[in-house]
Design a protein around this motif. Structure first.
Motif, short mmCIF file in Angstrom:
data_model
loop_
_atom_site.label_atom_id
_atom_site.label_comp_id
_atom_site.label_asym_id
_atom_site.label_seq_id
_atom_site.Cartn_x
_atom_site.Cartn_y
_atom_site.Cartn_z
N PHE A 132 5.27 5.57 -1.67
CA PHE A 132 5.83 6.91 -1.58
C PHE A 132 5.40 7.56 -0.27
O PHE A 132 4.25 7.43 0.15
CB PHE A 132 5.36 7.78 -2.75
N PHE A 133 6.33 8.29 0.36
CA PHE A 133 6.05 8.99 1.60
C PHE A 133 6.25 10.49 1.37
O PHE A 133 7.31 10.93 0.92
CB PHE A 133 6.98 8.51 2.71
N PHE A 134 5.20 11.28 1.67
CA PHE A 134 5.24 12.72 1.48
C PHE A 134 5.19 13.42 2.83
O PHE A 134 4.46 12.99 3.74
CB PHE A 134 4.03 13.20 0.66
N SER A 143 10.96 6.80 -1.18
CA SER A 143 10.11 5.79 -1.82
C SER A 143 10.79 4.43 -1.66
O SER A 143 12.01 4.33 -1.73
CB SER A 143 9.89 6.12 -3.29
N VAL A 144 9.98 3.41 -1.44
CA VAL A 144 10.49 2.05 -1.30
C VAL A 144 9.59 1.12 -2.11
O VAL A 144 8.49 1.50 -2.52
CB VAL A 144 10.51 1.59 0.18
N ASP A 153 8.71 -1.30 4.72
CA ASP A 153 8.91 -0.56 5.96
C ASP A 153 9.71 0.71 5.68
O ASP A 153 10.36 0.84 4.65
CB ASP A 153 9.58 -1.41 7.05
N PHE A 154 9.64 1.64 6.60
CA PHE A 154 10.20 2.96 6.38
C PHE A 154 10.38 3.66 7.72
O PHE A 154 9.55 3.50 8.63
CB PHE A 154 9.23 3.77 5.50
N GLU A 169 1.52 2.74 -5.49
CA GLU A 169 1.29 2.59 -6.92
C GLU A 169 1.83 1.25 -7.40
O GLU A 169 2.87 0.79 -6.91
CB GLU A 169 1.97 3.71 -7.72
N LYS A 170 1.11 0.63 -8.30
CA LYS A 170 1.63 -0.57 -8.99
C LYS A 170 1.07 -0.52 -10.41
O LYS A 170 -0.04 -1.00 -10.69
CB LYS A 170 1.23 -1.86 -8.29
N ASN A 171 1.83 0.12 -11.27
CA ASN A 171 1.39 0.32 -12.65
C ASN A 171 1.73 -0.90 -13.49
O ASN A 171 2.72 -1.59 -13.23
CB ASN A 171 2.07 1.57 -13.22
N PRO A 172 0.95 -1.14 -14.57
CA PRO A 172 -0.23 -0.36 -15.00
C PRO A 172 -1.54 -0.98 -14.54
O PRO A 172 -2.61 -0.50 -14.92
CB PRO A 172 -0.12 -0.43 -16.52
N ASP A 173 -1.50 -2.05 -13.73
CA ASP A 173 -2.70 -2.84 -13.49
C ASP A 173 -3.58 -2.33 -12.36
O ASP A 173 -4.78 -2.59 -12.35
CB ASP A 173 -2.32 -4.29 -13.19
#
Length: 264
Positions: A132-134, A143-144, A153-154, A169-173
């Motif tokens: 995510f980019f804020f 988001s990518v 890349d973005f 983020e990489k849920n739930p681990d």
């Protein structure tokens, strides 16, 4: 008796002149700051068949370009300008006159960020992680997801002084990770931003060492070797102290070796 065939048509310098004149396409490319851009890739394609390339060239140091191929009257052409660090721009033109057509471009500068996301212990790529980019107001710009190699890349508009926040983020681990990036000046490309993600059950520890001699004086230059995700070595500074961030699975036994010539 010699026979001569008479054909209709106009000639110049013993070559026929086409009744449907062909023309080229030329122009100039600059940035949104009115700086002329060199090495911009200019490509040409049929408007009706954009996947079929007709020609390509690049701009000179002064931002000029000229097609190598000529185009016929009535032909509709897609012209695309591409340069790393700038937004891609495409224009459509229909050839109408008998002189070279002029198509100029103004490209908006973009920020380009790329990197890899990996497991903090195994160093294996993490596909499918959300990046995510804020912006400075905390609003998600985009988001990518990482690909099978853990790559993302973005690109986005930016201004000097702006601060961009990245969240992985990489849920739930896995535990989420954040980094901030301050835009100091306009740059065509930024250094790669990689992320090493610890699992929820593998948050890591901070482990501090301080090494003294028998007289209680800190020892400089002691070599510490250990194995975290890979074999690592470091030299203690003058104060003989170091603080390590260790990422290992819970219950893992680690061995640290201390070495300095002249000491046992």
């Amino acid at each position: 008796m010699a026979l001569f065939a008479i054909t209709s048509g106009l000639f110049a310098n013993n070559r026929p002149i086409s009744q449907s004149a062909l023309v080229g396409i030329k122009g100039r490319v600059k940035s949104d700051e009115s700086i002329f851009l060199k090495d911009v890739t200019i490509s040409f394609a049929e408007a009706e068949s954009p996947d079929i390339a007709l020609d390509n060239t690049s701009t000179s140091p002064a931002g000029f370009y000229q097609s190598e191929k000529s185009f016929r009257k009535g032909q509709r052409i897609l012209i695309t300008a591409r340069k790393t660090g700038f937004a891609e721009l495409t224009k459509t033109i229909e050839i109408t006159g008998s002189e070279d057509a002029t198509v100029d471009f103004i490209l908006d500068r973009r920020l380009f960020i790329a990197g890899f996301v990996r497991d903090s212990v195994s160093a294996q790529a993490l596909p499918g992680a959300d990046v995510f980019f804020f912006n400075k107001d905390g609003i998600v710009i985009k988001s990518v997801k990482t690909n099978q190699s853990g790559y993302y890349d973005f690109d986005a508009p930016f201004t000097p002084g702006e601060v961009i926040r990245l969240r992985i983020e990489k849920n739930p681990d896995y535990m989420p990770i954040e980094k901030t990036l301050a835009i100091i000046k306009h740059e065509i490309a930024l250094p790669r931003l990689d992320f090493d993600m610890p699992k929820q059950e593998d948050r890591g520890i901070k482990l501090g060492f301080r090494v003294y001699n028998k007289k209680g004086k800190p020892l400089e230059g002691v070599e510490i070797s250990y194995f975290d995700r890979m074999e690592k070595k470091l030299m203690l500074p003058v104060n003989g102290a170091v603080l390590l961030n260790i990422f290992q699975k819970q219950g893992t036994k680690m061995q640290f070796k201390f070495f300095k010539p002249g000491y046992r």
